[in-house]
Design a protein around this motif. Structure first.
Motif, PDB file in Angstrom:
ATOM      1  N   ILE A  24       0.828  -1.212   0.000  1.00  0.00           N
ATOM      2  CA  ILE A  24       0.000   0.000   0.000  1.00  0.00           C
ATOM      3  C   ILE A  24       0.862   1.262   0.000  1.00  0.00           C
ATOM      4  CG2 ILE A  24      -1.895   1.199   1.160  1.00  0.00           C
ATOM      5  CD1 ILE A  24      -2.632  -1.592   0.141  1.00  0.00           C
ATOM      6  N   LEU A  25       1.901   1.264   0.849  1.00  0.00           N
ATOM      7  CA  LEU A  25       2.760   2.443   0.945  1.00  0.00           C
ATOM      8  C   LEU A  25       3.439   2.775  -0.395  1.00  0.00           C
ATOM      9  CD1 LEU A  25       3.004   4.184   3.422  1.00  0.00           C
ATOM     10  CD2 LEU A  25       5.133   3.035   4.007  1.00  0.00           C
ATOM     11  N   PRO A  26       4.022   1.773  -1.085  1.00  0.00           N
ATOM     12  CA  PRO A  26       4.591   2.087  -2.400  1.00  0.00           C
ATOM     13  C   PRO A  26       3.538   2.658  -3.349  1.00  0.00           C
ATOM     14  CG  PRO A  26       5.326  -0.072  -1.703  1.00  0.00           C
ATOM     15  CD  PRO A  26       4.322   0.387  -0.696  1.00  0.00           C
ATOM     16  N   LYS A  27       2.299   2.129  -3.255  1.00  0.00           N
ATOM     17  CA  LYS A  27       1.227   2.632  -4.117  1.00  0.00           C
ATOM     18  C   LYS A  27       0.997   4.122  -3.854  1.00  0.00           C
ATOM     19  CE  LYS A  27      -3.620   1.788  -5.191  1.00  0.00           C
ATOM     20  NZ  LYS A  27      -3.521   1.981  -6.656  1.00  0.00           N
ATOM     21  N   PHE A  29       3.080   6.244  -2.626  1.00  0.00           N
ATOM     22  CA  PHE A  29       4.223   7.063  -3.013  1.00  0.00           C
ATOM     23  C   PHE A  29       4.423   7.153  -4.519  1.00  0.00           C
ATOM     24  CE2 PHE A  29       5.327   7.132   1.347  1.00  0.00           C
ATOM     25  CZ  PHE A  29       6.206   8.187   1.504  1.00  0.00           C
ATOM     26  N   ILE A  30       4.142   6.067  -5.233  1.00  0.00           N
ATOM     27  CA  ILE A  30       4.519   6.014  -6.653  1.00  0.00           C
ATOM     28  C   ILE A  30       3.378   6.443  -7.571  1.00  0.00           C
ATOM     29  CG2 ILE A  30       5.292   4.493  -8.518  1.00  0.00           C
ATOM     30  CD1 ILE A  30       6.613   2.751  -6.352  1.00  0.00           C
ATOM     31  N   ASP A  31       2.154   5.982  -7.263  1.00  0.00           N
ATOM     32  CA  ASP A  31       1.040   6.153  -8.209  1.00  0.00           C
ATOM     33  C   ASP A  31       0.855   7.587  -8.698  1.00  0.00           C
ATOM     34  OD1 ASP A  31       0.309   3.633  -8.660  1.00  0.00           O
ATOM     35  OD2 ASP A  31      -1.598   3.680  -7.581  1.00  0.00           O
TER      36      ASP A  31
END
Lengths: 191, 471
Positions: A24-27, A29-31
């Motif tokens: 979830i965290l990468p989502k 940050f990146i999305d």
């Protein structure tokens, strides 16, 4: 002795915290940075990506260039370090984890010729005798020499020629090559 | 409710018979199918034009199907059967929801069949370890979920007070895997790099949170059981379990070192991978101290021989994994055959060998039959053990040189391919050894389960010392 309730709580808590951290965290940050640009990806490229996935190219070709100074990707001329926007939001992702063959993140810039790709897909050993890439003849059509005079057959070495026949790429081969040629870091991303 | 009736071990085993046998035999079927695919993929790497005209047999379809049948067919089904049997023994409770589990097993097999056709036909989802289309994957996860319900009910209605360490691992595995499968099927990972993150979070955890706990549960059960002595330390068991739960969960992004994902996520995974040294060493010490002094028993017990080989492989592969996560090492071995071999040490030398060992113990007890040939069991062990050692040795040796040369821009890329060919051939040869081992194993099981031929009336291999050990 572990209490049952503590056991279940611990099992779920350790999982859910890490799941949040790595999915979830990468989502979050990146999305944001990836979804904003509009890519106008042509139909041929989207279809070519589908063929690329179907034939499992990713099991031998990574599509991620490591940063300069980490490995020799840059020195090999495979391009600058890949960034999230290089992938045009085409799914599934194909970053890959194997380099039985070379990285393809910048293959469109390195091999800009369509004919080279057709030949390599039809019979890789026609280009490089030591290649261990599988051939993909089902993306091509074998027709009589005189059929479709507007189209020239593949320029195969003699040992791979069938006398009196010529080899023409069919739609799927054309899409796949369009996709490969679109893998050109000059066009998308930052320098 | 009054005091529950004490059940005898033989009663437990009799009630486990059909469920466990069905899962194990299904697994063995997929083992043989996956082995065939492995041979195809391996040979195609040094004979690329062999069967080159068949799209459905191209390397890029056969190789992912090999992984998927081995992972979701062989290791998952047999692993589930072994885990349920161990649980029944440890909790002194018959396996619950047996009818539902049989139906789930049947549906699971059908899903695997459908998934196999889908991948060969070119409908792969295209994500490593998740090649089955989402619909197929969700069916498999639901089947496991039924077994999870059985696990929870068995613990609820247990006839013992204490929960032994194997029970913790099995409960964790049956809670973690359905969650993993469901999260990985959510449609929220809709940009490529985020999906890549989910991909390696999932793939690493499938090994770390599903196969590893089942494998360790088996090691914790069979080593003390066969030797007839308690596990060395309760404290170490505790530390090993919670260490795994805390750190393994975070390991996945070490597959993405050098990728376009933010570096700090990757760094967290590298740190967690190194922290894995703690639970791994703790488990190794705990097992070693239990075996020490009785090591010669591996000569007599086929179960112990496979289980000890597997437990040692677990220690080896885990410490290797922690090392591989370091940036300086990863720079060399990432993208090479070294990692392929590493994955096989994990899934084969650890998980598969552990399941073989478990089968040698469980099947005679649930069928009330004996193994037919001690010589063939030894052949099975040595063919598979030597096979995986050649596999790992050849690919990791050449993988290092492949990596060094890839990082040396003066070496043409083609050289990094041609240098691997003799070692890829050695890998195919090791594949034939392992295939022979699998065929022997399947034949032994078939003879036993379907009662063909003359039945031996006493255990064959452990005659000499059966008074000393519960073999």
């Amino acid at each position: 002795m572990i209490r049952y309730s503590i056991l279940v709580f611990g099992i779920l808590a350790t999982f859910l915290i890490a799941m949040f951290g790595l999915t979830i965290l990468p989502k979050i940050f990146i999305d944001e940075g990836v979804t904003e640009p509009v890519y106008f990806t042509p139909f041929e490229v989207t279809e070519g990506h589908r063929v690329f996935v179907r034939e499992g190219c990713i099991y031998c070709h990574s599509k991620q260039v490591r940063p300069e100074g980490f490995g020799a990707d840059f020195e090999r001329g495979w391009g600058r370090a890949s960034v999230a926007t290089d992938y045009r939001n085409l799914l599934p992702h194909n970053l890959g984890t194997m380099r039985t063959g070379p990285d393809l993140a910048n293959i469109g810039a390195r091999q800009p010729g369509e004919d080279w790709h057709y030949l390599n897909l039809y019979q890789p050993r026609a280009i490089n005798e030591e290649s261990i890439m599988p051939p993909f003849p089902w993306l091509f059509e074998e027709v009589g020499e005189d059929a479709r005079p507007a189209h020239e057959g593949l320029n195969l070495p003699d040992e791979y020629r069938v006398p009196g026949r010529k080899i023409l790429p069919d739609d799927e081969a054309r899409y796949l090559v369009a996709y490969l040629l679109s893998l050109d870091q000059q066009i998308t991303g930052v320098d | 409710m009054g005091p529950k009736k004490e059940l005898r071990v033989t009663d437990l085993d009799r009630s486990a018979r059909y469920v466990v046998l069905f899962l194990i035999i299904s697994g063995i079927f997929w083992l043989l199918f996956g082995t065939l695919l492995a041979l195809l993929a391996s040979i195609k790497m040094h004979m690329p034009d062999w069967l080159g005209g068949f799209g459905w047999l191209t390397f890029g379809r056969v190789r992912p199907l090999h992984l998927n049948t081995m992972v979701y067919g062989w290791a998952s089904m047999t692993g589930a059967g072994v885990a349920l049997w161990i649980l029944s023994r440890l909790l002194k409770t018959p396996i619950l929801l047996r009818g539902y589990i049989m139906v789930a097993g049947l549906v699971w097999n059908l899903a695997l069949l459908a998934g196999s056709v889908q991948i060969l036909a070119g409908s792969s989802r295209g994500i490593e370890w998740l090649e089955f289309p989402v619909s197929t994957m969700v069916v498999i996860v639901l089947c496991v979920l039924i077994m999870s319900a059985s696990v929870i009910l068995m613990i609820r209605y247990r006839r013992v007070k204490q929960l032994y360490v194997s029970v913790w691992y099995i409960l964790a595995a049956f809670l973690w895997f359905p969650l993993l499968g469901l999260v990985s099927s959510l449609p929220i990972f809709d940009t490529p790099t985020v999906q890549a993150g989910m991909n390696w979070w999932y793939a690493h955890n499938a090994l770390g949170l599903w196969f590893t706990p089942i494998g360790l549960a088996a090691a914790y059960y069979f080593i003390p059981k066969v030797l007839g002595r308690p596990i060395y330390s309760y404290g170490l068991s505790l530390l090993g379990f919670w260490g795994l739960a805390l750190f393994y969960n975070w390991n996945g992004f070490h597959h993405l070192i050098g990728s376009p994902l933010p570096t700090w996520f990757v760094t967290i995974s590298i740190a967690a991978s190194v922290m894995m040294v703690i639970p791994v060493v703790v488990v190794a010490v705990n097992h070693h101290m239990t075996v020490v002094g009785s090591f010669s028993a591996v000569k007599y017990s086929p179960t112990l021989r496979f289980v000890v080989f597997a437990a040692m492989s677990y220690t080896f592969v885990s410490l290797q994994g922690s090392t591989q996560a370091l940036r300086s090492v990863n720079e060399v071995i990432h993208f090479t055959h070294f990692v392929v071999a590493h994955a096989h040490i994990g899934m084969y030398a650890f998980v598969t060998m552990m399941l073989f060992g478990a089968c040698y113990y469980i099947i005679p007890r649930i069928t009330l039959q004996e193994w037919h040939s001690k010589a063939l069991i030894k052949w099975h062990f040595w063919l598979t053990a030597i096979g995986i050692v050649i596999y790992a040795g050849a690919l990791q040796y050449i993988g290092l040189f492949q990596g060094w040369d890839m990082n040396n821009p003066d070496v043409p890329f083609t050289d990094t391919v041609s240098m691997t060919i003799p070692y890829l051939m050695a890998r195919s040869m090791s594949g034939f050894l392992m295939t022979a081992g699998h065929l022997i194993f399947a034949w032994l099981v078939v003879k036993m389960v379907f009662r063909t031929g003359e039945q031996p009336d006493a255990p064959l291999i452990w005659e000499k010392i059966r008074r000393e050990f519960a073999l």
